[in-house]
Write an enzyme that holds these catalytic residues in place. Structure first.
Site, PDB file in Angstrom:
ATOM      1  N   SER A  31       0.842  -1.202   0.000  1.00 46.78           N
ATOM      2  CA  SER A  31       0.000   0.000   0.000  1.00 46.78           C
ATOM      3  C   SER A  31       0.877   1.252   0.000  1.00 46.78           C
ATOM      4  O   SER A  31       1.591   1.502  -0.962  1.00 46.78           O
ATOM      5  CB  SER A  31      -0.961  -0.044   1.186  1.00 46.78           C
ATOM      6  OG  SER A  31      -1.905   0.998   1.123  1.00 46.78           O
ATOM      7  N   HIS A  57      -8.353   1.246  -0.060  1.00 49.88           N
ATOM      8  CA  HIS A  57      -8.404   0.257  -1.147  1.00 49.88           C
ATOM      9  C   HIS A  57      -9.833  -0.241  -1.360  1.00 49.88           C
ATOM     10  O   HIS A  57     -10.067  -1.427  -1.578  1.00 49.88           O
ATOM     11  CB  HIS A  57      -7.430  -0.891  -0.880  1.00 49.88           C
ATOM     12  CG  HIS A  57      -6.019  -0.428  -0.742  1.00 49.88           C
ATOM     13  ND1 HIS A  57      -5.298   0.064  -1.802  1.00 49.88           N
ATOM     14  CD2 HIS A  57      -5.219  -0.313   0.357  1.00 49.88           C
ATOM     15  CE1 HIS A  57      -4.105   0.438  -1.376  1.00 49.88           C
ATOM     16  NE2 HIS A  57      -4.040   0.236  -0.075  1.00 49.88           N
TER      17      HIS A  57
END
Length: 322
Positions: A104, A212
């Site tokens: 991430s 996300h």
């Protein structure tokens, strides 16, 4: 969702097969990396972040209370500064990776260590990314929860059953039966209750939004506009992207970074592809050892290390440095 293992394999890695893994959000803890701040490369990275942001980032990791550090705007910059600083310090001592993988936020840290992105530009980018994600989280409150011993098919079924018209999606495909769900607080709670009712286990993450997932969609357009003014270079070594599990390219990285906001992190598939390409050591640069533990879940035999404090840093350099 198509398996990334069906895609083209990675080119063989270099002779050491060393992969640096840069930590993601949620790994932060007050005091993290404090005993590394006197290493010159780490100190220089924190100084760079402080100059870009106009605040003392080293003081943030040393002194901030948990609730302050957990705020997206603070967590992202502190985590990335530590990962980048540790990476530079290792390379200065002859520990040079053959590939880079970030989780991430860590994808941006990995891009810096791969020379795709200048350090100053990266901290400015992270500040803008965290600001936009924070605004999206404020407008679309969300949470994240790690579900254990669950398959992707089960996760998708759980999302379909528990969403009730709200956002609920698999957000991090971590491997070893762990999938992180992101969504509205009510939808994630329903999924947790349903999974617990079937004797499943879960754990809420220390994040301030449903990352996300479609909850981050409001950040996409302004982030794309910001990235249009950022310079990217081709990487010195492969930097494996989270969206497609393939090396990032300077020409398409902007589109991938925007998609990354709302797309699941394909960590398990990325680790498997790196292993197939000859990875011989997965070394996490950053605090907490989360990624090293995920690698263990994916492949118990895979060599791994977590470099997060002075003792682990010195030991890794002694074993792998020049």
């Amino acid at each position: 969702m198509t398996s990334l293992l069906d895609a083209a394999p990675l080119a063989p890695l270099g002779p050491t097969g060393l992969v640096f893994m840069a930590s993601g959000q949620g790994s932060q803890r007050p005091g993290m990396g404090a005993d590394l701040l006197d290493i010159p490369e780490v100190a220089a990275t924190f100084a760079c972040a402080s100059d870009v942001l106009g605040r003392d980032v080293a003081a943030l990791v040393r002194d901030a209370a948990p609730e302050e550090l957990n705020d997206t705007r603070n967590a992202q910059i502190a985590i990335s500064a530590l990962s980048i600083g540790i990476g530079w310090a290792l390379m200065a001592r002859g520990v040079v990776p053959d590939a880079l993988l970030g989780f991430s936020l860590g994808q941006i840290s990995a891009m810096v260590l791969g020379d795709m992105l200048a350090e100053e530009a990266a901290f400015a980018l992270i500040a803008e990314r965290s600001r936009l994600m924070g605004e999206a989280a404020d407008g679309n409150p969300g949470v994240m929860s790690a579900f254990l011993k669950i398959t992707l098919a089960e996760a998708q079924e759980l999302c379909a059953a528990c969403a009730e018209g709200e956002v609920l999606v698999p957000a991090n495909l971590n491997g070893g039966g762990q999938i992180v769900m992101a969504g509205t607080p009510a939808a994630v709670s329903r999924a947790e209750e349903a999974w617990a009712a079937s004797k499943g286990r879960f754990s809420r993450l220390a994040t301030s939004g449903g990352f996300h997932s479609p909850l981050m969609a409001p950040a996409a357009e302004p982030f794309a506009a910001y990235l249009a003014g950022v310079d990217f270079r081709e990487s010195a070594v492969p930097v494996i992207g989270n969206v497609h599990g393939a090396p990032l390219q300077a020409a398409t990285v902007r589109e991938e970074l925007v998609a990354h906001l709302v797309s699941p992190v394909q960590f398990e598939a990325s680790v498997q592809k790196l292993a197939a390409a000859g990875a011989q050591m997965f070394a996490e640069v950053g605090f907490g050892g989360v990624l090293a533990n995920l690698v263990k879940r994916i492949d118990r035999a895979a060599p791994r290390a977590a470099i997060q404090d002075r003792a682990s840093f010195d030991a890794f350099v002694a074993e792998n440095g020049e």
